[in-house]
Design a protein around this motif. Structure first.
Motif, short mmCIF file in Angstrom:
data_model
loop_
_atom_site.label_atom_id
_atom_site.label_comp_id
_atom_site.label_asym_id
_atom_site.label_seq_id
_atom_site.Cartn_x
_atom_site.Cartn_y
_atom_site.Cartn_z
N ASN A 1 9.69 6.44 6.71
CA ASN A 1 9.22 6.28 5.32
C ASN A 1 10.19 5.09 4.45
O ASN A 1 11.33 5.29 4.27
CB ASN A 1 9.50 7.73 4.62
N HIS B 1 0.91 -1.28 -0.04
CA HIS B 1 0.12 0.15 0.02
C HIS B 1 0.72 1.32 -0.14
O HIS B 1 0.69 2.20 -0.91
CB HIS B 1 -0.88 0.26 1.08
N ARG B 2 2.04 1.23 0.80
CA ARG B 2 2.86 2.52 0.96
C ARG B 2 3.58 2.49 -0.41
O ARG B 2 3.65 3.86 -0.95
CB ARG B 2 3.69 2.32 2.14
N SER C 1 1.99 6.96 -6.76
CA SER C 1 1.10 7.71 -7.24
C SER C 1 1.40 9.22 -6.92
O SER C 1 0.92 10.12 -7.77
CB SER C 1 -0.48 7.38 -6.31
N GLN C 2 2.11 9.45 -5.90
CA GLN C 2 2.53 10.98 -5.33
C GLN C 2 3.81 11.24 -6.19
O GLN C 2 4.07 12.32 -5.82
CB GLN C 2 2.58 10.95 -4.04
N VAL D 1 2.39 1.80 -3.42
CA VAL D 1 1.57 2.30 -4.30
C VAL D 1 1.08 3.83 -4.29
O VAL D 1 1.06 4.54 -5.07
CB VAL D 1 0.17 1.43 -4.53
N LEU D 2 1.13 4.08 -2.99
CA LEU D 2 0.63 5.38 -2.48
C LEU D 2 1.94 6.60 -3.03
O LEU D 2 1.82 7.54 -3.62
CB LEU D 2 0.53 5.69 -0.95
N ALA D 3 3.20 5.90 -3.04
CA ALA D 3 4.28 6.74 -2.98
C ALA D 3 4.51 6.99 -4.41
O ALA D 3 4.81 7.91 -5.09
CB ALA D 3 5.53 6.10 -2.46
N SER E 1 -6.23 -4.00 4.00
CA SER E 1 -6.17 -2.52 3.30
C SER E 1 -5.97 -1.66 4.82
O SER E 1 -6.42 -2.03 5.77
CB SER E 1 -7.20 -2.36 2.58
#
Length: 244
Positions: A176, A55-56, A62-63, A58-60, A137
């Motif tokens: 992170n 999840h982290r 996307s950003q 994918v989030l990173a 999730s």
């Protein structure tokens, strides 16, 4: 229509309604149960990247701020006893006593949330956090909480407390892109997890509520207060788990 016949008609209608509603729900529940992870495999096999890690990532992406994953698996014997005690003192003081759920902690969290008027505490145990990190999730829903509860119970049933703690310390987020005790110790203190002092272990445990927000080397008032509380609590943690 006679009263008896009317009652039979109503009863049949209610029965068919129950069947029509209950059958899909039953099939959904059965499918849900069949798709639960086989946590028994964790008794002898270490997991791959967890749901939280994925999840982290994918989030990173996307950003557009991807961070290299720092993660090195080590056995519990190569993690400082200080860090083991600090994590338990910080996150779940009754870990070695309960069977996956700290009912007193849940009650206290519910009272606190009621008084605060919002969901600020969860009362999650180490086993619950492990279930969530490994498989679930980040969404907040009753279905996810129910799934978390089932996985938590299964973890406690199939694994020893030492194995649960070993898994937790190896997949916990400590910054992170930083996961697990070994990566955390090297990232924050430049040493292996087995060489952490009591002070260093308590600082690492202090950032666990928000590991991407806090840094153990930047000692805020919040972290300092939490560090002191953890240091006191570490002395009350059992040196080993009772029979599982």
């Amino acid at each position: 229509m006679p009263k008896a016949k009317k009652q039979r008609t109503i009863a049949r209608a209610l029965l068919w309604t129950a069947l029509l509603l209950g059958l899909p729900l039953g099939l959904l529940a059965l499918t849900w149960l069949l798709t639960l992870p086989d946590v028994a495999l964790l008794a002898k096999t270490n997991p791959g990247p967890t749901a939280l890690m994925e999840h982290r990532q994918v989030l990173a992406q996307s950003q557009r701020h991807p961070a290299p994953r720092q993660w090195t698996w080590v056995p519990l014997t190569r993690i400082s006893r200080h860090l083991q005690h600090a994590a338990v003192a910080a996150e779940d003081a009754s870990f070695f006593i309960h069977e996956g759920f700290d009912w007193e902690g849940i009650k206290d969290a519910a009272i606190h949330n009621l008084e605060a008027g919002e969901l600020k505490r969860g009362g999650s145990t180490i086993t619950q956090q492990l279930a969530k990190n490994l498989y679930l999730s980040a969404e907040r829903s009753l279905f996810r909480k129910a799934r978390e509860a089932l996985i938590t119970r299964s973890l406690e049933h199939h694994l020893t407390k030492e194995r649960i703690l070993e898994l937790y310390l190896n997949v916990a987020e400590w910054g992170n892109g930083v996961y697990g005790a070994e990566a955390a110790a090297r990232h924050h203190f430049g040493k292996s997890a087995q060489d952490l002092s009591a002070e260093e272990a308590a600082w690492l445990a202090a950032i666990l509520p928000s590991p991407r927000r806090y840094d153990p080397l930047r000692k805020t008032a919040f972290l300092s207060k939490r560090h002191q509380r953890i240091m006191k609590g570490m002395n009350r943690i059992p040196t080993s788990a009772p029979a599982h």
